[in-house]
Design an enzyme around this catalytic site. Structure first.
Site, short mmCIF file in Angstrom:
data_model
loop_
_atom_site.label_atom_id
_atom_site.label_comp_id
_atom_site.label_asym_id
_atom_site.label_seq_id
_atom_site.Cartn_x
_atom_site.Cartn_y
_atom_site.Cartn_z
N GLY A 171 0.82 -1.20 0.00
CA GLY A 171 0.00 0.00 0.00
C GLY A 171 0.86 1.26 0.00
CB ILE A 212 -1.03 5.03 6.66
CG1 ILE A 212 -2.12 4.00 6.35
CG2 ILE A 212 -0.62 5.79 5.41
CD1 ILE A 212 -3.44 4.60 5.91
CG ASP A 223 1.16 -2.74 10.35
OD1 ASP A 223 2.06 -2.07 9.79
OD2 ASP A 223 0.42 -3.51 9.71
CB ALA A 256 -12.86 9.92 20.14
CE LYS A 269 -19.40 14.70 24.38
NZ LYS A 269 -18.79 16.00 24.06
NE ARG A 270 -29.38 17.33 24.97
CZ ARG A 270 -29.22 16.87 26.20
NH1 ARG A 270 -28.22 16.04 26.47
NH2 ARG A 270 -30.06 17.20 27.15
CG HIS A 271 -21.32 17.03 20.02
ND1 HIS A 271 -21.52 18.12 20.85
CD2 HIS A 271 -19.97 16.90 19.89
CE1 HIS A 271 -20.34 18.62 21.20
NE2 HIS A 271 -19.38 17.90 20.63
#
Length: 319
Positions: A11, A126, A129, A186, A213-215
């Protein structure tokens, strides 16, 4: 050693061009000719090989992808295919090879080394690993691409008071998910290295709702499963409305970051040094900001070390 070759395989990853440039110019600086092998091991077998000059790698340090192109090659996995590859190398007088790619690409390099042809690997993927290096070429760029996308998604998530589930690449490695989730705050990060219970995710969502919290942003590594599956599971348990974004191959493109460009320059230069000093079957890495080299066969028996400390930190900050 008077002639070496360079190829990119597997890749593509931002920084591959910068690494090719470093290999070419470092070698020419030392009086060594460099031959670009196009389309990876497939091009090695077909003889798609061209001598590269200093000007051939000008103005590529800022470009994503790879000017040498890349391709899968089943034929190279056979003894007959590798024999043809060796003949092509002899035909062009190439005495050593730099392979830029991931673990599959390195295995090809090991096979060539075992056949008496010196090969050095540069980790270009990317996914981050590969064991033996803190970072692989392209990881930092892909990470910043993901963060930019999450920032934009968070804007609309806030506006519409919605929960967004974002799927990122990484194969069986959760580094892209973990680092981007931590960097972008996150609420939940799902990675293959750990088992995240769905009930825990739901509890976290409910706690956020209770305090106003709404999002929410939930990051899912592709090695765990699809974001759609996670969305359906959350919907079934909570009846919450969710939106799914699969970032896909946009993560592989774009101009490499300064970090990836400098890393490519350092690794390419080191690869040339190793070949000219008679080393073979080695992979370049960076550990504690120092360029190192490991035996590839030793690395292929290990797994990339998961940073449990960062994962725990992300959970602490997502309360």
């Amino acid at each position: 050693m008077k002639k070496i070759g360079v190829l990119t395989s597997g890749g593509d990853a931002p920084g591959m061009n910068a690494a090719v440039r470093s290999v070419v110019r470092s070698a020419i600086y030392r009086g060594v000719e460099v031959y670009g092998i196009y389309h990876g091991y497939k091009g090695l077998i077909t003889g798609n090989i061209k001598k590269l000059e200093v000007s051939d790698v000008g103005d590529i340090v800022q470009r994503g992808g790879t000017i040498l192109y890349t391709a899968r090659c089943e034929e190279f996995k056979t003894e007959e295919g590798r024999a043809i590859a060796i003949e092509q190398l002899k035909k062009f007088g190439i005495e050593g090879l730099v392979v830029i790619g991931g673990d599959g690409s390195f295995m090809g390099g090991v096979k060539l080394t075992q056949l008496g042809f010196p090969t050095i690997g540069i980790p270009g993927t990317i996914d981050n690993d590969i064991p033996g290096t803190d970072f692989t070429l392209g990881f930092d760029t892909a990470l910043n691409t993901i963060i930019d996308a999450i920032d934009k998604i968070r804007d609309t998530a806030t506006s519409h008071e919605r929960r967004f589930i974002i799927e990122v690449m990484g194969r069986g490695c959760g580094d892209l998910a973990m680092w981007s989730g931590l960097a972008d705050g996150a609420e939940s990060i799902l990675i293959p290295e750990t088992k995240e219970d769905l009930n825990t995710i739901v509890e976290r969502l409910n706690r956020g709702i209770e305090r106003g919290k709404r999002h929410n942003i939930i990051i899912v590594a592709e090695g765990v499963g699809s974001a759609d599956e996670v969305a359906k599971a959350i919907k079934a348990k909570t009846n919450m409305d969710t939106r799914v974004t699969v970032l896909g191959h946009v993560q592989r493109g774009g101009a490499p970051t300064a970090f990836d460009r400098v890393l490519a320059a350092r690794m390419g230069n080191k690869a040339v040094d190793l070949l000219l000093n008679g080393e073979k079957g080695k992979m370049i890495g960076i550990q504690d900001n120092k360029i190192v080299a490991h035996n590839i066969l030793d690395l292929l028996t290990k797994k990339h070390e998961f940073n449990d400390e960062l994962y725990k930190l992300a959970k602490v900050l997502s309360i």
